[in-house]
Write a protein that holds these residues in place. Structure first.
Motif, PDB file in Angstrom:
ATOM      1  N   LEU A   1      -3.792 -14.791  13.001  1.00 12.84           N
ATOM      2  CA  LEU A   1      -4.222 -16.068  13.554  1.00 12.84           C
ATOM      3  C   LEU A   1      -5.691 -16.314  13.205  1.00 12.84           C
ATOM      4  O   LEU A   1      -6.062 -17.380  12.717  1.00 12.84           O
ATOM      5  CB  LEU A   1      -4.013 -16.042  15.074  1.00 12.84           C
ATOM      6  CG  LEU A   1      -4.082 -17.375  15.776  1.00 12.84           C
ATOM      7  CD1 LEU A   1      -3.007 -18.304  15.239  1.00 12.84           C
ATOM      8  CD2 LEU A   1      -3.900 -17.194  17.268  1.00 12.84           C
ATOM      9  N   LEU A   2      -6.519 -15.296  13.424  1.00 15.30           N
ATOM     10  CA  LEU A   2      -7.949 -15.429  13.153  1.00 15.30           C
ATOM     11  C   LEU A   2      -8.195 -15.750  11.680  1.00 15.30           C
ATOM     12  O   LEU A   2      -8.938 -16.680  11.343  1.00 15.30           O
ATOM     13  CB  LEU A   2      -8.654 -14.123  13.546  1.00 15.30           C
ATOM     14  CG  LEU A   2     -10.144 -14.051  13.203  1.00 15.30           C
ATOM     15  CD1 LEU A   2     -10.919 -15.022  14.070  1.00 15.30           C
ATOM     16  CD2 LEU A   2     -10.670 -12.638  13.409  1.00 15.30           C
ATOM     17  N   TYR A   3      -7.546 -15.014  10.788  1.00 16.42           N
ATOM     18  CA  TYR A   3      -7.821 -15.173   9.362  1.00 16.42           C
ATOM     19  C   TYR A   3      -7.287 -16.492   8.817  1.00 16.42           C
ATOM     20  O   TYR A   3      -7.714 -16.929   7.750  1.00 16.42           O
ATOM     21  CB  TYR A   3      -7.256 -13.992   8.574  1.00 16.42           C
ATOM     22  CG  TYR A   3      -8.159 -12.775   8.581  1.00 16.42           C
ATOM     23  CD1 TYR A   3      -9.158 -12.624   7.620  1.00 16.42           C
ATOM     24  CD2 TYR A   3      -8.015 -11.785   9.545  1.00 16.42           C
ATOM     25  CE1 TYR A   3      -9.984 -11.525   7.629  1.00 16.42           C
ATOM     26  CE2 TYR A   3      -8.834 -10.678   9.559  1.00 16.42           C
ATOM     27  CZ  TYR A   3      -9.823 -10.543   8.602  1.00 16.42           C
ATOM     28  OH  TYR A   3     -10.636  -9.451   8.617  1.00 16.42           O
TER      29      TYR A   3
ATOM     30  N   ASP B   1     -12.092 -16.995   1.165  1.00 16.79           N
ATOM     31  CA  ASP B   1     -10.769 -17.039   0.550  1.00 16.79           C
ATOM     32  C   ASP B   1     -10.554 -15.908  -0.456  1.00 16.79           C
ATOM     33  O   ASP B   1      -9.580 -15.910  -1.183  1.00 16.79           O
ATOM     34  CB  ASP B   1     -10.518 -18.392  -0.104  1.00 16.79           C
ATOM     35  CG  ASP B   1     -11.442 -18.621  -1.285  1.00 16.79           C
ATOM     36  OD1 ASP B   1     -12.425 -17.874  -1.412  1.00 16.79           O
ATOM     37  OD2 ASP B   1     -11.167 -19.544  -2.060  1.00 16.79           O
ATOM     38  N   ARG B   2     -11.464 -14.961  -0.555  1.00 19.72           N
ATOM     39  CA  ARG B   2     -11.302 -13.904  -1.562  1.00 19.72           C
ATOM     40  C   ARG B   2     -11.018 -12.529  -0.977  1.00 19.72           C
ATOM     41  O   ARG B   2     -10.201 -11.799  -1.491  1.00 19.72           O
ATOM     42  CB  ARG B   2     -12.565 -13.799  -2.413  1.00 19.72           C
ATOM     43  CG  ARG B   2     -12.688 -14.992  -3.251  1.00 19.72           C
ATOM     44  CD  ARG B   2     -13.736 -14.955  -4.296  1.00 19.72           C
ATOM     45  NE  ARG B   2     -13.826 -16.306  -4.809  1.00 19.72           N
ATOM     46  CZ  ARG B   2     -12.899 -16.861  -5.570  1.00 19.72           C
ATOM     47  NH1 ARG B   2     -11.856 -16.172  -5.945  1.00 19.72           N
ATOM     48  NH2 ARG B   2     -13.025 -18.102  -5.972  1.00 19.72           N
ATOM     49  N   SER B   3     -11.691 -12.178   0.086  1.00 21.41           N
ATOM     50  CA  SER B   3     -11.542 -10.809   0.585  1.00 21.41           C
ATOM     51  C   SER B   3     -11.054 -10.850   2.028  1.00 21.41           C
ATOM     52  O   SER B   3     -10.706 -11.900   2.552  1.00 21.41           O
ATOM     53  CB  SER B   3     -12.886 -10.092   0.509  1.00 21.41           C
ATOM     54  OG  SER B   3     -13.809 -10.780   1.315  1.00 21.41           O
ATOM     55  N   PHE B   4     -11.019  -9.687   2.644  1.00 25.33           N
ATOM     56  CA  PHE B   4     -10.569  -9.606   4.036  1.00 25.33           C
ATOM     57  C   PHE B   4     -11.739  -9.275   4.943  1.00 25.33           C
ATOM     58  O   PHE B   4     -11.591  -8.554   5.916  1.00 25.33           O
ATOM     59  CB  PHE B   4      -9.506  -8.522   4.191  1.00 25.33           C
ATOM     60  CG  PHE B   4      -8.263  -8.771   3.389  1.00 25.33           C
ATOM     61  CD1 PHE B   4      -7.627  -9.992   3.431  1.00 25.33           C
ATOM     62  CD2 PHE B   4      -7.723  -7.758   2.606  1.00 25.33           C
ATOM     63  CE1 PHE B   4      -6.471 -10.212   2.708  1.00 25.33           C
ATOM     64  CE2 PHE B   4      -6.562  -7.967   1.890  1.00 25.33           C
ATOM     65  CZ  PHE B   4      -5.930  -9.194   1.933  1.00 25.33           C
TER      66      PHE B   4
ATOM     67  N   PRO C   1     -14.759 -12.735   9.977  1.00 24.80           N
ATOM     68  CA  PRO C   1     -14.797 -13.790   8.966  1.00 24.80           C
ATOM     69  C   PRO C   1     -16.139 -14.514   9.010  1.00 24.80           C
ATOM     70  O   PRO C   1     -16.672 -14.739  10.102  1.00 24.80           O
ATOM     71  CB  PRO C   1     -13.666 -14.737   9.395  1.00 24.80           C
ATOM     72  CG  PRO C   1     -12.803 -13.937  10.285  1.00 24.80           C
ATOM     73  CD  PRO C   1     -13.682 -12.928  10.949  1.00 24.80           C
ATOM     74  N   PRO C   2     -16.675 -14.874   7.837  1.00 26.43           N
ATOM     75  CA  PRO C   2     -18.001 -15.501   7.796  1.00 26.43           C
ATOM     76  C   PRO C   2     -18.047 -16.862   8.479  1.00 26.43           C
ATOM     77  O   PRO C   2     -19.102 -17.264   8.958  1.00 26.43           O
ATOM     78  CB  PRO C   2     -18.287 -15.635   6.304  1.00 26.43           C
ATOM     79  CG  PRO C   2     -16.965 -15.481   5.621  1.00 26.43           C
ATOM     80  CD  PRO C   2     -16.129 -14.628   6.501  1.00 26.43           C
ATOM     81  N   GLY C   3     -16.932 -17.578   8.554  1.00 26.81           N
ATOM     82  CA  GLY C   3     -16.949 -18.880   9.221  1.00 26.81           C
ATOM     83  C   GLY C   3     -15.526 -19.335   9.464  1.00 26.81           C
ATOM     84  O   GLY C   3     -14.582 -18.735   8.961  1.00 26.81           O
TER      85      GLY C   3
END
Lengths: 279, 310
Positions: free
Chosen positions: A40-42, A48-51, A55-57
């Motif tokens: 849900l968070l992601y 859009d490249r790594s995991f 998350p940065p934003g």
């Protein structure tokens, strides 16, 4: 021994659970449920490249991107059609089997039970590769129907479990009363038996739908080039492109399968062991 | 004769006709599902079994349709035995850890949860079980990734060295959690855990309270009661749960494909052999390994009362 089980719950021990037991139980519950929160968070991540964690934003952009993608809609539509047809076939065959097994004693009954359970008891890869090799031998080309064939086979047991559990719980006196009052067996089925098992049928159907909608292992062997939603996700996991779109689809898939399962749970909540066990 | 009732409606006549012929009704009910399962499912299983007795000619690469055991012989090369052993070891490890995590949770559910909270526990166990398998594997890919949540937590706790230390252990370690056996095992455990919790909980729920009271009356401390009374009575449940965790790990090929090192498991080999390699006979023979292992496992589990606990 249902009576003992019930007594056990109602009269709880006076003592409190120890701290370590509570900690271990809590750990188990968190371990089971926390990971889904990450999906849900992601789904909202700007990365859009790594995991990267955290998350940065956060953004809503990926929902719009997913909405525009044709391949997702096509996979979704195929999944829905397969699940509906698989469920329909499983409802008919599972109910017939449950009626026969409930009503009659006959030679070889145990083998029939085993046969109904086997598609779920053996690892999915065995079912999958078996079907694949049979399609090869019989020269059947991959199509919508080859997927349905596999799905209906392992959905039968879910319907069967639900219906037979309900039949065992319903009173035989109802059927006798109906016959005594002059109804023939078709009328009795229509007006007495069917209303009795209706919620079990609904619950079994919903579980079968959810099971089919989620199935990936058997499908990889029977789909050929076609993509159901789980196959689409698998493709994204092996060759990622726009990762957050995959997360959006994943959130959507969770919702689509959880809703019928919650309904099925609610419909069968008094039949303790009815909701299909095991994939 | 004018008092005679009107002749019964056709459906009623059919109903009476069938009522007197239960065998016919049974046949009518049972034939459709048996035809489906017999043709589609058993037929496929037999075609797979038949494939495993053919072999692929080394030079032409074509399948030779002569009954032979040489494909089964190929399973006994060192490389293939290693794969089988690796898969069985993983299945055993996953089963044991699932048991360790499931027991306290199931015990709490069976003994201390009230009617309401028990329903919540059930849902909390069932929902992950029923939510999409791939999505759950994917969630762990996010969590276990090199830059993912677990690394972050270890870094925040200034324990990054500990994680690196664990990952540097040969065989089970790797460049990151998502590229090591530890990662593979974690995902397997997570995915199959509910299959262990449910039967163990069911077994524990059947333990009568009077036994626990008797044990306490006879002077046993709670720990002794747990070890000598409760645990032995839970064994059928644990055996039943282990059937699922063990069998599912043996056959799965997607989890080790997505999370883990590149060393293959049985499922991956089967998938590769029937697909790109085009060696269906060897794939079929390999697929028989989990079937045979499970046949043996079921025989042992039956002795521990697993089937009564299902």
């Amino acid at each position: 021994m249902p009576s003992k089980a019930a007594a056990n719950t109602s009269q709880r021990m006076g003592e409190r659970p120890s701290l370590s037991l509570r900690a271990a139980a809590t750990f188990g519950l968190l371990f089971l449920n926390l990971p889904l929160a990450f999906i849900l968070l992601y789904a909202f991540s700007t990365d859009d490249r790594s995991f990267t964690f955290p998350p940065p934003g956060l953004t809503l952009k990926w929902f719009a991107v997913a909405w525009e993608r044709d391949d997702i809609w096509q996979a979704l539509w195929l999944s829905v059609r397969v699940a509906m047809m698989g469920t329909a076939i499983a409802l008919v065959l599972g109910t017939l089997a449950a009626a026969a097994m409930f009503r009659f004693r006959f030679f070889g009954k145990e083998s029939v039970t085993l046969l109904i359970l086997l598609p779920i008891a053996l690892p999915g890869i065995v079912t999958g590769i078996s079907l694949r090799s049979a399609f090869g031998v019989a020269d059947i080309p991959f199509s919508y129907w080859t997927i349905v064939l596999g799905h209906a086979t392992f959905c039968i047991v879910v319907v069967y479990n639900n219906v037979i559990a309900r039949l065992r719980r319903s009173s035989p006196a109802l059927v006798e009363a109906s016959m005594d009052l002059g109804a023939n067996s078709f009328q009795t089925f229509r007006h007495v038996v069917l209303p009795n098992i209706a919620t079990a049928l609904l619950a079994g159907g919903m579980l079968a739908f959810a099971l089919s909608f989620d199935e990936v292992i058997v499908t990889t062997f029977t789909a050929g080039q076609q993509q159901t939603i789980p196959i689409w996700i698998l493709g994204q996991l092996l060759r990622p492109r726009e990762r957050p779109v995959t997360n959006v689809v994943a959130v959507f898939v969770i919702l689509v399968t959880m809703l019928p399962i919650l309904c099925a749970y609610w419909l069968t909540r008094d039949t303790h062991d009815a909701s299909g066990s095991g994939k | 004769m004018s008092l005679e009732a009107a002749p019964p409606a056709p459906l009623t006549r059919l109903s009476s006709f069938l009522y007197l012929r239960p065998r016919l009704v049974l046949t009518l009910l049972l034939v459709p599902p048996l035809l489906w399962l017999g043709i589609v499912y058993l037929g496929s299983l037999f075609s797979l079994l038949a494939q495993s007795f053919f072999y692929v000619d080394d030079f032409s690469g074509l399948t030779v349709y002569e009954p032979t055991l040489r494909t089964y012989g190929e399973l006994f090369t060192d490389a293939n035995l290693t794969i089988i052993l690796r898969t069985v070891m993983m299945a055993a490890a996953v089963t044991i850890v699932c048991g360790v995590i499931a027991f306290p949770l199931a015990y709490y559910m069976a003994r201390y949860a009230g009617t309401k909270s028990k329903a919540i526990f059930y849902l909390a166990v069932m929902l992950p079980l029923w939510s999409n398998y791939l999505v759950r594997v994917y969630a762990w890919k996010l969590i276990l990734a090199k830059e993912g949540a677990i690394s972050w937590i270890f870094d925040q706790l200034h324990l990054g060295w500990l994680l690196d230390g664990v990952l540097s252990i040969p065989v089970i370690g790797g460049p990151s959690l998502s590229a090591s056996y530890i990662g593979t095992a974690i995902v397997f455990i997570y995915i199959w855990l509910p299959y262990m919790i449910l039967p163990v909980e069911a077994a524990l729920e059947r333990v009568p309270r009077s036994l626990l009271e008797a044990s306490a009356d006879l002077g046993a401390k709670p720990r002794a009661t747990l070890r000598k009374v409760i645990f032995p009575l839970a064994i059928p449940g644990i055996a039943a749960g282990s059937i699922f965790t063990f069998s599912l790990t043996l056959g799965d090929y997607i989890i080790p494909n997505l999370v883990g090192s590149s060393r293959p498991f049985i499922g991956q080999v089967v998938y590769g052999l029937q697909g790109t390699a085009g060696n269906l006979p060897l794939a079929a023979a390999f697929a028989m390994v989990p079937v045979l292992v499970m046949a043996g496992y079921l025989t042992v589990a039956k002795r521990f009362g697993a089937f009564d606990a299902l």
